[in-house]
Design an enzyme around this catalytic site. Sequence first.
Site, PDB file in Angstrom:
ATOM      1  N   HIS A  53       0.882  -1.164   0.000  1.00  0.00           N
ATOM      2  CA  HIS A  53       0.000   0.000   0.000  1.00  0.00           C
ATOM      3  C   HIS A  53       0.926   1.222   0.000  1.00  0.00           C
ATOM      4  O   HIS A  53       1.988   1.176   0.633  1.00  0.00           O
ATOM      5  CB  HIS A  53      -0.821   0.122   1.280  1.00  0.00           C
ATOM      6  CG  HIS A  53      -1.718  -1.033   1.599  1.00  0.00           C
ATOM      7  ND1 HIS A  53      -1.311  -2.099   2.344  1.00  0.00           N
ATOM      8  CD2 HIS A  53      -3.016  -1.250   1.308  1.00  0.00           C
ATOM      9  CE1 HIS A  53      -2.317  -2.939   2.491  1.00  0.00           C
ATOM     10  NE2 HIS A  53      -3.366  -2.458   1.869  1.00  0.00           N
ATOM     11  N   ASP A  56       2.475   1.834   3.286  1.00  0.00           N
ATOM     12  CA  ASP A  56       3.407   0.856   3.859  1.00  0.00           C
ATOM     13  C   ASP A  56       4.841   1.338   3.633  1.00  0.00           C
ATOM     14  O   ASP A  56       5.769   0.942   4.339  1.00  0.00           O
ATOM     15  CB  ASP A  56       3.282  -0.520   3.172  1.00  0.00           C
ATOM     16  CG  ASP A  56       1.913  -1.146   3.358  1.00  0.00           C
ATOM     17  OD1 ASP A  56       1.213  -0.751   4.300  1.00  0.00           O
ATOM     18  OD2 ASP A  56       1.559  -2.028   2.553  1.00  0.00           O
ATOM     19  N   MET A  87       2.534  -5.799  -7.810  1.00  0.00           N
ATOM     20  CA  MET A  87       1.229  -5.214  -7.465  1.00  0.00           C
ATOM     21  C   MET A  87       1.351  -4.086  -6.445  1.00  0.00           C
ATOM     22  O   MET A  87       2.169  -4.167  -5.535  1.00  0.00           O
ATOM     23  CB  MET A  87       0.327  -6.328  -6.906  1.00  0.00           C
ATOM     24  CG  MET A  87      -1.068  -5.911  -6.510  1.00  0.00           C
ATOM     25  SD  MET A  87      -1.208  -5.434  -4.788  1.00  0.00           S
ATOM     26  CE  MET A  87      -1.945  -6.897  -4.063  1.00  0.00           C
ATOM     27  N   GLU A 180     -11.033  -6.570  -5.225  1.00  0.00           N
ATOM     28  CA  GLU A 180     -10.945  -7.608  -4.187  1.00  0.00           C
ATOM     29  C   GLU A 180     -12.171  -7.589  -3.290  1.00  0.00           C
ATOM     30  O   GLU A 180     -12.327  -6.703  -2.454  1.00  0.00           O
ATOM     31  CB  GLU A 180      -9.668  -7.370  -3.356  1.00  0.00           C
ATOM     32  CG  GLU A 180      -9.502  -8.369  -2.235  1.00  0.00           C
ATOM     33  CD  GLU A 180      -8.244  -8.126  -1.399  1.00  0.00           C
ATOM     34  OE1 GLU A 180      -7.381  -7.318  -1.804  1.00  0.00           O
ATOM     35  OE2 GLU A 180      -8.139  -8.757  -0.339  1.00  0.00           O
ATOM     36  N   LYS A 182     -14.879  -8.547  -0.294  1.00  0.00           N
ATOM     37  CA  LYS A 182     -14.863  -8.987   1.115  1.00  0.00           C
ATOM     38  C   LYS A 182     -16.235  -8.678   1.696  1.00  0.00           C
ATOM     39  O   LYS A 182     -16.764  -7.591   1.456  1.00  0.00           O
ATOM     40  CB  LYS A 182     -13.755  -8.232   1.868  1.00  0.00           C
ATOM     41  CG  LYS A 182     -13.606  -8.657   3.327  1.00  0.00           C
ATOM     42  CD  LYS A 182     -12.394  -7.996   3.978  1.00  0.00           C
ATOM     43  CE  LYS A 182     -12.246  -8.436   5.422  1.00  0.00           C
ATOM     44  NZ  LYS A 182     -11.077  -7.820   6.087  1.00  0.00           N
ATOM     45  N   GLU A 216      -9.739 -13.440  -2.402  1.00  0.00           N
ATOM     46  CA  GLU A 216      -8.965 -13.857  -1.217  1.00  0.00           C
ATOM     47  C   GLU A 216      -9.663 -15.021  -0.521  1.00  0.00           C
ATOM     48  O   GLU A 216     -10.864 -14.972  -0.240  1.00  0.00           O
ATOM     49  CB  GLU A 216      -8.799 -12.689  -0.243  1.00  0.00           C
ATOM     50  CG  GLU A 216      -8.112 -13.137   1.050  1.00  0.00           C
ATOM     51  CD  GLU A 216      -7.722 -11.995   1.987  1.00  0.00           C
ATOM     52  OE1 GLU A 216      -7.177 -10.988   1.495  1.00  0.00           O
ATOM     53  OE2 GLU A 216      -7.954 -12.133   3.196  1.00  0.00           O
ATOM     54  N   HIS A 219     -11.826 -14.332   2.605  1.00  0.00           N
ATOM     55  CA  HIS A 219     -13.013 -13.508   2.389  1.00  0.00           C
ATOM     56  C   HIS A 219     -14.201 -14.324   1.893  1.00  0.00           C
ATOM     57  O   HIS A 219     -15.339 -14.046   2.264  1.00  0.00           O
ATOM     58  CB  HIS A 219     -12.693 -12.368   1.428  1.00  0.00           C
ATOM     59  CG  HIS A 219     -11.633 -11.443   1.944  1.00  0.00           C
ATOM     60  ND1 HIS A 219     -11.128 -10.406   1.210  1.00  0.00           N
ATOM     61  CD2 HIS A 219     -10.969 -11.411   3.134  1.00  0.00           C
ATOM     62  CE1 HIS A 219     -10.204  -9.770   1.925  1.00  0.00           C
ATOM     63  NE2 HIS A 219     -10.088 -10.371   3.091  1.00  0.00           N
ATOM     64  N   ASP A 244      -5.172 -13.616  -3.543  1.00  0.00           N
ATOM     65  CA  ASP A 244      -4.698 -13.440  -2.164  1.00  0.00           C
ATOM     66  C   ASP A 244      -4.881 -14.758  -1.417  1.00  0.00           C
ATOM     67  O   ASP A 244      -6.006 -15.172  -1.122  1.00  0.00           O
ATOM     68  CB  ASP A 244      -5.484 -12.323  -1.453  1.00  0.00           C
ATOM     69  CG  ASP A 244      -4.912 -10.941  -1.736  1.00  0.00           C
ATOM     70  OD1 ASP A 244      -4.001 -10.828  -2.585  1.00  0.00           O
ATOM     71  OD2 ASP A 244      -5.374  -9.972  -1.104  1.00  0.00           O
ATOM     72  N   ASP A 254     -12.117 -11.888   9.976  1.00  0.00           N
ATOM     73  CA  ASP A 254     -11.057 -12.176   9.004  1.00  0.00           C
ATOM     74  C   ASP A 254      -9.770 -12.541   9.743  1.00  0.00           C
ATOM     75  O   ASP A 254      -9.231 -11.745  10.504  1.00  0.00           O
ATOM     76  CB  ASP A 254     -10.837 -10.897   8.186  1.00  0.00           C
ATOM     77  CG  ASP A 254      -9.874 -11.080   7.032  1.00  0.00           C
ATOM     78  OD1 ASP A 254      -9.701 -12.221   6.572  1.00  0.00           O
ATOM     79  OD2 ASP A 254      -9.319 -10.069   6.582  1.00  0.00           O
ATOM     80  N   ASP A 256      -6.839 -14.246   8.250  1.00  0.00           N
ATOM     81  CA  ASP A 256      -5.587 -14.125   7.480  1.00  0.00           C
ATOM     82  C   ASP A 256      -4.497 -15.080   7.974  1.00  0.00           C
ATOM     83  O   ASP A 256      -3.336 -14.690   8.146  1.00  0.00           O
ATOM     84  CB  ASP A 256      -5.059 -12.674   7.513  1.00  0.00           C
ATOM     85  CG  ASP A 256      -5.961 -11.704   6.759  1.00  0.00           C
ATOM     86  OD1 ASP A 256      -6.711 -12.141   5.870  1.00  0.00           O
ATOM     87  OD2 ASP A 256      -5.902 -10.499   7.057  1.00  0.00           O
ATOM     88  N   ASP A 286      -1.628 -12.968   1.400  1.00  0.00           N
ATOM     89  CA  ASP A 286      -2.163 -11.857   2.190  1.00  0.00           C
ATOM     90  C   ASP A 286      -2.558 -12.437   3.534  1.00  0.00           C
ATOM     91  O   ASP A 286      -3.722 -12.721   3.794  1.00  0.00           O
ATOM     92  CB  ASP A 286      -3.354 -11.203   1.486  1.00  0.00           C
ATOM     93  CG  ASP A 286      -3.822  -9.968   2.244  1.00  0.00           C
ATOM     94  OD1 ASP A 286      -3.126  -9.567   3.193  1.00  0.00           O
ATOM     95  OD2 ASP A 286      -4.875  -9.414   1.897  1.00  0.00           O
TER      96      ASP A 286
HETATM   97  C1  GCO Z   1      -7.999  -7.366   4.311  1.00  0.00           C
HETATM   98  C2  GCO Z   1      -7.625  -7.248   2.857  1.00  0.00           C
HETATM   99  C3  GCO Z   1      -6.395  -6.452   2.653  1.00  0.00           C
HETATM  100  C4  GCO Z   1      -6.129  -6.155   1.202  1.00  0.00           C
HETATM  101  C5  GCO Z   1      -5.017  -5.186   1.110  1.00  0.00           C
HETATM  102  C6  GCO Z   1      -4.662  -4.856  -0.300  1.00  0.00           C
HETATM  103  O1  GCO Z   1      -8.878  -8.135   4.588  1.00  0.00           O
HETATM  104  O2  GCO Z   1      -7.410  -6.698   5.156  1.00  0.00           O
HETATM  105  O3  GCO Z   1      -7.457  -8.535   2.384  1.00  0.00           O
HETATM  106  O4  GCO Z   1      -5.306  -7.107   3.229  1.00  0.00           O
HETATM  107  O5  GCO Z   1      -5.827  -7.297   0.478  1.00  0.00           O
HETATM  108  O6  GCO Z   1      -5.386  -4.037   1.792  1.00  0.00           O
HETATM  109  O7  GCO Z   1      -5.650  -4.097  -0.852  1.00  0.00           O
HETATM  110 MN    MN Z   2      -8.296 -10.831   4.643  1.00  0.00          MN
HETATM  111 MN    MN Z   3      -6.460  -9.300   0.638  1.00  0.00          MN
HETATM  112 MN    MN Z   4      -5.861  -9.084   4.347  1.00  0.00          MN
END
Ligand code: GCO
Ligand code: MN
Ligand code: MN
Ligand code: MN
Length: 387
Positions: A53, A56, A87, A180, A182, A216, A219, A244, A254, A256, A286
């Site tokens: 990002h 970041d 990306m 993306e 979610k 992802e 998600h 992702d 979420d 991850d 991710d």
């Molecule tokens: C989440 C998302 C993020 C995005 C990232 C890139 O659930 O936090 O997956 O991790 O992928 O912000 O846009």
């Molecule tokens: Mn996520």
């Molecule tokens: Mn993501």
């Molecule tokens: Mn994420």
Amino acid sequence: QYKPKKEDKFTFGLWTVNNPGRDPFGDAVRSPMSPVKIVQKLSELGAYGVNLHDNDLVPFGASAQERDRIVKEFKQALSDYDMAFPMATTNLFFHPIFKDGAFTSVNPEVRAFALKKTMASIDLGAELGATIYDFWGGREGVDSEASKDPVVAIERMRYAINFLCQYAIDKGYNMRFVLEPKPNEPRSDTYFPTIGHMLGFIYTLDHPDMVGLNPEVAHEYMSGLNFVHGVAQAIEAGKLFHIDLNDQKGPRYDQDFRFGSENIKNLFFLVKLLEDRGYDGPRHFDAHAYRTEDEEGVWDFAAGCMRTYNIFKEKAKLYNADPELQALLQEINAGDQTYGGLLTNGYSTEAANKLKEAEFDIDALAKRGYKYEKLDQLAVEVILGIR
Ligand code: GCO
Ligand code: MN
Ligand code: MN
Ligand code: MN
């Protein structure tokens, strides 16, 4: 054998290995590492590239000189450690200005600022060589349904994506966009919650060809959906530009988690799908390390994501080469060829009449056993490593 190599195209977001382990109930447990250190360490572990990002790398509100200094140093690190930069994306969720969303905020000044910030971030991505630009909805949603007209929200999102596509075209950037989906978190309901919703939206855009998906794992599981089927639909539509990878326990918040740490069977079939269908984009993780981990645990996490992917890839080869399993699959799919042409050549009056006249042995068809118990057991034994 499972050691990650550059050709495997494994990538990580800077935000993933740099996740401080903060949650709604507790503060950070790890201190941030410098982007240069992350690039070096991921390269040593066998990753192909990194993603980020804008914030970041370049802090929110940094001066132009500060930005240029940071970007120069980062570019040098990418080249020193032979790391790709496929990306980039925009942070449109962390700063309080985005608390009601960015492109769909009810506040026009916030929507305008979101476009300005994203254009600067697209410039940054292009400067670093990114060919994929990601849009995750972040806070594009509601807590109270009363707060926004849901049709207007979709129109606002379309306006923003159309505007930014045209910006990238205008600038001559070699860049495709990925959306993306979610379902929720951080908002209680996010717009465009699933792969299917997002795919439908793409075809309403001004430049549908330059826009694809970034699905992802976690998600879709949060919505209780089968991720493999969602990804298959994206592949079939030619829209899987990015992915992702992570993991998730059931339809909860979420998580991850490290790739392949929970849903071993479904993620085996995911890797098999990606490899069998020749997906050639980045395999982006991710995900982040458990909150219990220190820096060593973070690198264990990163290495584990890549290693598990390669183990699944190897198992997929075994699955495709297993004589008993493949013979059974062939038998299951063979059937009676009598109607073959009528089921593949499409409609004609003749085909319609033939099918109308055809006689079916309904009882025999209804009695057939499909041998899926046997097949599934063989699949499970391949995954468990005893075949
Ligand atoms: C989440 C998302 C993020 C995005 C990232 C890139 O659930 O936090 O997956 O991790 O992928 O912000 O846009
Ligand atoms: Mn996520
Ligand atoms: Mn993501
Ligand atoms: Mn994420």
